[in-house]
Design a protein around this motif. Structure first.
Motif, short mmCIF file in Angstrom:
data_model
loop_
_atom_site.label_atom_id
_atom_site.label_comp_id
_atom_site.label_asym_id
_atom_site.label_seq_id
_atom_site.Cartn_x
_atom_site.Cartn_y
_atom_site.Cartn_z
N SER A 19 0.82 -1.22 0.00
CA SER A 19 0.00 0.00 0.00
C SER A 19 0.85 1.26 0.00
O SER A 19 0.42 2.31 -0.48
CB SER A 19 -0.94 0.00 1.21
N SER A 20 2.07 1.17 0.53
CA SER A 20 2.95 2.34 0.57
C SER A 20 3.49 2.71 -0.80
O SER A 20 3.98 3.82 -1.01
CB SER A 20 4.12 2.09 1.52
N ALA A 21 3.40 1.78 -1.76
CA ALA A 21 3.96 2.03 -3.09
C ALA A 21 2.91 2.11 -4.19
O ALA A 21 3.08 2.86 -5.16
CB ALA A 21 4.96 0.93 -3.43
N CYS A 22 1.82 1.36 -4.07
CA CYS A 22 0.82 1.30 -5.12
C CYS A 22 0.16 2.66 -5.34
O CYS A 22 -0.32 3.29 -4.38
CB CYS A 22 -0.25 0.26 -4.77
N LYS A 26 -2.22 5.35 -3.12
CA LYS A 26 -1.76 6.71 -2.86
C LYS A 26 -2.79 7.77 -3.22
O LYS A 26 -2.88 8.80 -2.56
CB LYS A 26 -0.47 6.99 -3.64
N CYS A 68 3.80 -4.02 -12.91
CA CYS A 68 3.65 -2.85 -12.04
C CYS A 68 4.73 -1.81 -12.33
O CYS A 68 5.92 -2.10 -12.23
CB CYS A 68 3.72 -3.26 -10.58
N ALA A 72 5.17 -2.18 -6.87
CA ALA A 72 4.33 -2.23 -5.68
C ALA A 72 3.85 -3.63 -5.35
O ALA A 72 3.26 -3.85 -4.29
CB ALA A 72 3.13 -1.30 -5.84
N SER A 74 4.80 -7.19 -4.23
CA SER A 74 5.92 -7.83 -3.56
C SER A 74 5.84 -9.34 -3.68
O SER A 74 4.78 -9.94 -3.50
CB SER A 74 5.91 -7.43 -2.08
N PRO A 217 6.06 8.81 -7.45
CA PRO A 217 6.84 7.76 -6.77
C PRO A 217 8.27 7.64 -7.26
O PRO A 217 9.10 7.00 -6.61
CB PRO A 217 6.04 6.48 -7.09
N CYS A 238 3.62 5.37 -14.55
CA CYS A 238 2.46 5.07 -13.71
C CYS A 238 1.30 6.03 -13.98
O CYS A 238 0.15 5.75 -13.62
CB CYS A 238 2.84 5.12 -12.23
#
Length: 304
Positions: A19-22, A26, A68, A72, A74, A217, A238
């Motif tokens: 969630s911190s990267a997607c 965000k 991705c 994001a 993993s 990002p 993105c």
């Protein structure tokens, strides 16, 4: 729990969306569905505007990890078969162009198979990635057919492709949680002299709200007192900047070109209406964005 038990437990690690990267997590304005489109098993869905993985359907094929643009997703990218400086064309689906570009940058220069000819799917992929390599000024992949390989490929070769920067073989075969490689799939890191996307700003629309700078990002944007700089080289496509820009002033397009940093002059002005200072890309501006967009008669009191 012993070491062996911990090892076996870790090997069952499930893919997850960070969630911190997607970009979907965000910003609610993001419409990115690259991982969803790449998954042929329907394991990724958009739920309440966020990307989630149904681990009951996920086969951990790695397609979402590769697709991705901001790394994001993993997990462990399934290993491909390598022999010396060659990637072996097996009967499974070939790697994506992004993967092959990264393998090429890591020293793999030949695609080989044991058959008389490549499958149509592999032929198309080789043609596509070689076209990209020509645009990047790199030597295309060579191809070999009817190639004989040893009965077993060196596990050291398989693992060291991703981690040849110096980690030991022992660490390469330790638990899966220690071997995440999704962050290695940022192709821009391997071709620093080229950009894969172009990002442009419409100076007549941009209000310098800093939304793109704060949310990007890949830190493509930088705004200070003297200038507004865009570095498209680090852009991975993105589209978050384009989608969240309130003025629709950003345009992102896919291309391969020599990396160029764009710089725009920034002017600090005094608003003629509210007397507050503001930044703008237009030397002729006399009012700040807030005053310029304010409706006529706004805040004019009609009562005592």
């Amino acid at each position: 729990m012993g070491f062996v038990e911990k090892w076996m437990e870790s090997l069952d690690y499930e893919y997850e969306v960070l969630s911190s990267a997607c970009v979907r997590h965000k910003s609610p304005r993001s419409t990115c569905e690259k991982c969803v489109t790449a998954c042929h098993d329907g394991a990724l869905i958009i739920s309440q505007g966020k990307t989630v993985i149904d681990n009951q359907k996920c086969r951990e094929c790695g397609s979402c990890i590769v697709a991705c643009p901001v790394q994001a997703v993993s997990g462990i990218l399934p290993k491909k078969d390598f022999f010396q400086n060659k990637i072996i064309a097996t009967t499974v689906k070939p790697p994506s162009p992004k993967e092959l570009l990264i393998y090429h940058a890591k020293g793999i220069n030949t695609i080989a198979c044991e058959e008389k000819e490549f499958s149509l799917e592999w032929k198309d992929m080789v043609e596509e990635v070689n076209s990209l390599l020509c645009k990047l000024g790199r030597t295309p992949f060579m191809t070999e057919t009817e190639t004989s390989f040893e009965d077993s490929y060196s596990r050291r070769e398989l693992f060291s492709l991703w981690k040849k920067e110096g980690q030991s073989f022992v660490r390469q075969v330790t638990p899966a949680k220690w071997r995440f490689n999704h962050m290695d799939l940022d192709v821009t890191r391997y071709y620093p002299d080229h950009q894969f996307f172009d990002v442009t700003i419409d100076r007549e629309k941009c209000s310098l709200c800093k939304g793109c700078e704060v949310m990007c990002p890949k830190t493509c944007f930088k705004l200070d007192d003297t200038g507004f700089t865009i570095n498209p080289q680090s852009c991975s496509g993105c589209q978050l900047c384009q989608e969240l820009c309130p003025e629709k002033a950003i345009t992102m397009t896919s291309l391969i070109a020599s990396a160029v940093t764009k710089s725009y002059d920034v002017y600090t002005k005094m608003c003629s209406l509210c007397n507050n200072s503001f930044q703008t890309l237009r030397e002729h501006d006399e009012s700040c964005p807030a005053c310029k967009n304010r409706k006529a008669g706004y805040l004019n009191s009609q009562t005592c």
